[in-house]
Design an enzyme around this catalytic site. Structure first.
Site, PDB file in Angstrom:
ATOM      1  N   ARG A 253       6.425 -26.753  -4.397  1.00 26.36           N
ATOM      2  CA  ARG A 253       6.681 -27.686  -5.497  1.00 26.36           C
ATOM      3  C   ARG A 253       7.994 -28.453  -5.358  1.00 26.36           C
ATOM      4  O   ARG A 253       8.138 -29.524  -5.947  1.00 26.36           O
ATOM      5  CB  ARG A 253       6.530 -26.969  -6.836  1.00 26.36           C
ATOM      6  CG  ARG A 253       5.058 -26.584  -7.079  1.00 26.36           C
ATOM      7  CD  ARG A 253       4.839 -25.771  -8.322  1.00 26.36           C
ATOM      8  NE  ARG A 253       5.414 -24.442  -8.276  1.00 26.36           N
ATOM      9  CZ  ARG A 253       4.820 -23.376  -7.756  1.00 26.36           C
ATOM     10  NH1 ARG A 253       3.628 -23.473  -7.219  1.00 26.36           N
ATOM     11  NH2 ARG A 253       5.416 -22.203  -7.781  1.00 26.36           N
TER      12      ARG A 253
ATOM     13  N   GLU B  56       9.987  -9.743  -6.418  1.00 27.84           N
ATOM     14  CA  GLU B  56       9.752  -8.577  -7.281  1.00 27.84           C
ATOM     15  C   GLU B  56       8.681  -7.674  -6.683  1.00 27.84           C
ATOM     16  O   GLU B  56       8.674  -6.469  -6.883  1.00 27.84           O
ATOM     17  CB  GLU B  56       9.276  -9.032  -8.672  1.00 27.84           C
ATOM     18  CG  GLU B  56      10.132 -10.085  -9.301  1.00 27.84           C
ATOM     19  CD  GLU B  56       9.291 -11.157  -9.998  1.00 27.84           C
ATOM     20  OE1 GLU B  56       8.219 -10.857 -10.532  1.00 27.84           O
ATOM     21  OE2 GLU B  56       9.752 -12.303  -9.992  1.00 27.84           O
TER      22      GLU B  56
END
Length: 191
Positions: free
Chosen positions: A72, A109
Protein backbone atom coordinates in the site's frame (compact mmCIF):
# COMPACT_ATOMS: atom_id res chain seq x y z
CA UNK A 1 3.13 13.23 15.28
CA UNK A 2 -0.40 13.40 14.01
CA UNK A 3 -1.17 16.05 11.37
CA UNK A 4 -3.93 17.54 13.53
CA UNK A 5 -1.30 18.25 16.20
CA UNK A 6 0.98 19.93 13.69
CA UNK A 7 -0.92 22.88 12.27
CA UNK A 8 -3.74 20.97 10.56
CA UNK A 9 -6.19 20.80 13.47
CA UNK A 10 -9.67 21.36 12.08
CA UNK A 11 -8.48 20.98 8.47
CA UNK A 12 -11.50 19.60 6.56
CA UNK A 13 -9.15 17.57 4.35
CA UNK A 14 -8.28 15.32 7.31
CA UNK A 15 -11.97 14.69 7.98
CA UNK A 16 -12.52 13.86 4.30
CA UNK A 17 -9.58 11.44 4.34
CA UNK A 18 -10.81 9.72 7.48
CA UNK A 19 -14.37 9.48 6.14
CA UNK A 20 -13.13 7.90 2.90
CA UNK A 21 -11.43 4.97 4.65
CA UNK A 22 -13.72 1.95 4.97
CA UNK A 23 -13.54 -0.17 8.12
CA UNK A 24 -14.02 -3.91 7.60
CA UNK A 25 -14.67 -5.80 10.87
CA UNK A 26 -13.06 -9.19 11.42
CA UNK A 27 -10.77 -9.03 8.38
CA UNK A 28 -8.42 -10.72 7.69
CA UNK A 29 -9.22 -12.52 10.94
CA UNK A 30 -11.62 -12.23 13.86
CA UNK A 31 -10.93 -9.26 16.12
CA UNK A 32 -9.22 -7.11 13.46
CA UNK A 33 -10.79 -3.83 12.34
CA UNK A 34 -9.23 -3.61 8.88
CA UNK A 35 -8.64 -0.07 7.62
CA UNK A 36 -9.37 -0.38 3.88
CA UNK A 37 -7.68 2.43 1.95
CA UNK A 38 -9.05 1.23 -1.40
CA UNK A 39 -12.13 3.35 -0.77
CA UNK A 40 -9.84 6.35 -0.20
CA UNK A 41 -8.34 5.71 -3.64
CA UNK A 42 -11.84 5.64 -5.15
CA UNK A 43 -12.56 9.11 -3.77
CA UNK A 44 -10.40 11.30 -6.01
CA UNK A 45 -10.79 14.38 -3.81
CA UNK A 46 -9.81 12.58 -0.59
CA UNK A 47 -6.93 10.85 -2.40
CA UNK A 48 -5.74 14.22 -3.72
CA UNK A 49 -6.00 15.71 -0.21
CA UNK A 50 -3.82 12.87 1.08
CA UNK A 51 -1.13 13.43 -1.54
CA UNK A 52 -1.33 17.24 -1.21
CA UNK A 53 -0.80 17.17 2.57
CA UNK A 54 2.28 14.96 2.22
CA UNK A 55 3.63 17.05 -0.67
CA UNK A 56 3.14 20.29 1.29
CA UNK A 57 5.06 18.76 4.17
CA UNK A 58 8.02 17.43 2.15
CA UNK A 59 8.39 19.76 -0.84
CA UNK A 60 11.00 22.00 0.82
CA UNK A 61 12.93 19.32 2.75
CA UNK A 62 15.33 18.38 -0.08
CA UNK A 63 14.03 14.79 -0.16
CA UNK A 64 15.70 12.76 -2.91
CA UNK A 65 14.04 9.38 -2.24
CA UNK A 66 10.50 8.34 -1.38
CA UNK A 67 10.58 4.70 -0.28
CA UNK A 68 7.23 2.90 -0.33
CA UNK A 69 6.51 -0.21 1.72
CA UNK A 70 4.78 -3.05 -0.16
CA UNK A 71 2.10 -2.92 -1.15
CA UNK A 72 0.00 0.00 0.00
CA UNK A 73 2.96 2.37 0.27
CA UNK A 74 3.17 1.95 -3.52
CA UNK A 75 -0.20 3.68 -3.87
CA UNK A 76 0.95 6.92 -2.25
CA UNK A 77 4.72 6.99 -2.73
CA UNK A 78 5.04 7.47 -6.51
CA UNK A 79 2.63 10.44 -6.56
CA UNK A 80 4.49 12.11 -3.69
CA UNK A 81 7.87 11.42 -5.30
CA UNK A 82 6.79 12.84 -8.63
CA UNK A 83 5.37 15.99 -7.04
CA UNK A 84 8.49 16.75 -4.97
CA UNK A 85 11.03 15.77 -7.64
CA UNK A 86 12.33 12.64 -5.93
CA UNK A 87 12.80 9.08 -7.08
CA UNK A 88 10.54 6.28 -5.83
CA UNK A 89 12.08 3.14 -4.33
CA UNK A 90 9.82 0.12 -3.75
CA UNK A 91 10.50 -1.91 -0.60
CA UNK A 92 9.25 -5.38 -1.47
CA UNK A 93 8.46 -8.69 0.19
CA UNK A 94 11.04 -11.46 -0.40
CA UNK A 95 11.48 -12.79 -3.92
CA UNK A 96 9.60 -9.98 -5.72
CA UNK A 97 12.57 -8.01 -7.09
CA UNK A 98 14.82 -9.27 -9.89
CA UNK A 99 18.57 -8.87 -9.60
CA UNK A 100 20.73 -8.30 -6.56
CA UNK A 101 18.91 -7.19 -3.41
CA UNK A 102 19.61 -6.40 0.21
CA UNK A 103 17.12 -7.33 2.90
CA UNK A 104 16.08 -6.62 6.46
CA UNK A 105 14.08 -9.01 8.65
CA UNK A 106 11.52 -7.88 11.20
CA UNK A 107 9.19 -9.40 13.75
CA UNK A 108 5.43 -9.55 13.46
CA UNK A 109 2.90 -10.40 16.16
CA UNK A 110 2.49 -13.80 14.50
CA UNK A 111 5.97 -14.50 13.10
CA UNK A 112 8.51 -12.65 11.02
CA UNK A 113 8.90 -11.17 7.55
CA UNK A 114 11.49 -9.38 5.45
CA UNK A 115 11.75 -6.32 3.20
CA UNK A 116 14.04 -6.15 0.19
CA UNK A 117 15.31 -3.46 -2.16
CA UNK A 118 17.75 -3.35 -5.05
CA UNK A 119 21.35 -2.85 -3.93
CA UNK A 120 21.77 0.30 -6.03
CA UNK A 121 18.39 1.87 -5.22
CA UNK A 122 19.72 4.47 -2.77
CA UNK A 123 23.06 6.16 -2.40
CA UNK A 124 24.94 7.28 0.65
CA UNK A 125 23.67 10.57 2.11
CA UNK A 126 20.45 10.63 0.06
CA UNK A 127 17.55 12.09 2.07
CA UNK A 128 14.66 9.63 2.37
CA UNK A 129 11.06 9.56 3.55
CA UNK A 130 9.41 6.18 4.03
CA UNK A 131 5.68 5.93 3.27
CA UNK A 132 3.13 3.29 4.20
CA UNK A 133 -0.63 3.26 4.63
CA UNK A 134 -0.76 2.35 8.33
CA UNK A 135 1.51 2.12 11.35
CA UNK A 136 0.53 -0.25 14.13
CA UNK A 137 3.57 -1.53 16.01
CA UNK A 138 6.25 0.12 13.88
CA UNK A 139 8.02 -3.15 13.02
CA UNK A 140 7.79 -2.77 9.25
CA UNK A 141 8.85 0.88 9.31
CA UNK A 142 11.76 0.06 11.62
CA UNK A 143 12.94 -2.56 9.12
CA UNK A 144 12.60 -0.02 6.30
CA UNK A 145 14.68 2.50 8.27
CA UNK A 146 17.39 -0.11 8.86
CA UNK A 147 17.40 -1.02 5.17
CA UNK A 148 17.89 2.60 4.11
CA UNK A 149 20.53 3.30 6.74
CA UNK A 150 22.47 0.16 5.79
CA UNK A 151 23.15 1.89 2.47
CA UNK A 152 24.15 5.15 4.12
CA UNK A 153 20.93 7.03 3.33
CA UNK A 154 19.51 9.54 5.80
CA UNK A 155 15.93 8.76 6.79
CA UNK A 156 14.32 12.14 7.41
CA UNK A 157 10.88 10.87 8.45
CA UNK A 158 8.37 8.04 8.20
CA UNK A 159 4.88 8.93 6.99
CA UNK A 160 1.60 7.02 7.18
CA UNK A 161 -1.97 7.81 6.29
CA UNK A 162 -3.32 6.01 9.39
CA UNK A 163 -1.75 5.58 12.81
CA UNK A 164 -3.17 3.44 15.59
CA UNK A 165 -3.77 5.28 18.87
CA UNK A 166 -0.91 3.31 20.48
CA UNK A 167 1.58 5.30 18.37
CA UNK A 168 0.02 8.67 19.21
CA UNK A 169 2.60 9.51 21.86
CA UNK A 170 5.39 7.98 19.79
CA UNK A 171 6.62 10.89 17.74
CA UNK A 172 9.74 8.99 16.80
CA UNK A 173 10.45 5.55 15.39
CA UNK A 174 14.00 4.24 15.83
CA UNK A 175 14.88 7.88 16.54
CA UNK A 176 13.18 9.09 13.34
CA UNK A 177 10.11 11.33 13.26
CA UNK A 178 6.78 9.71 12.47
CA UNK A 179 4.08 11.74 10.68
CA UNK A 180 0.51 10.40 10.54
CA UNK A 181 -2.54 11.96 8.92
CA UNK A 182 -5.47 10.31 10.73
CA UNK A 183 -6.40 7.84 13.43
CA UNK A 184 -8.32 4.73 12.39
CA UNK A 185 -12.09 4.77 12.26
CA UNK A 186 -14.39 2.24 13.86
CA UNK A 187 -12.27 1.18 16.81
CA UNK A 188 -14.82 2.47 19.32
CA UNK A 189 -17.56 0.44 17.64
CA UNK A 190 -15.73 -2.85 18.06
CA UNK A 191 -15.88 -4.73 21.33
Amino acid sequence: MFAAENGLKGDPRLEAISAAIRVVPNFPKKGIMFQDITTLLLDHKAFKHTIDIFVDRYKDMQISVVAGVEARGFMFGPSIALAIGAKFVPLRKPGKLPGKVISESYELEYGHDRLEMHVDAVQSRERVIIIDDLVATGGTLSAAISLMESEGAEVVECACVIGLPEVKGQHKLKGKPLYVLVEPSGLDDFC
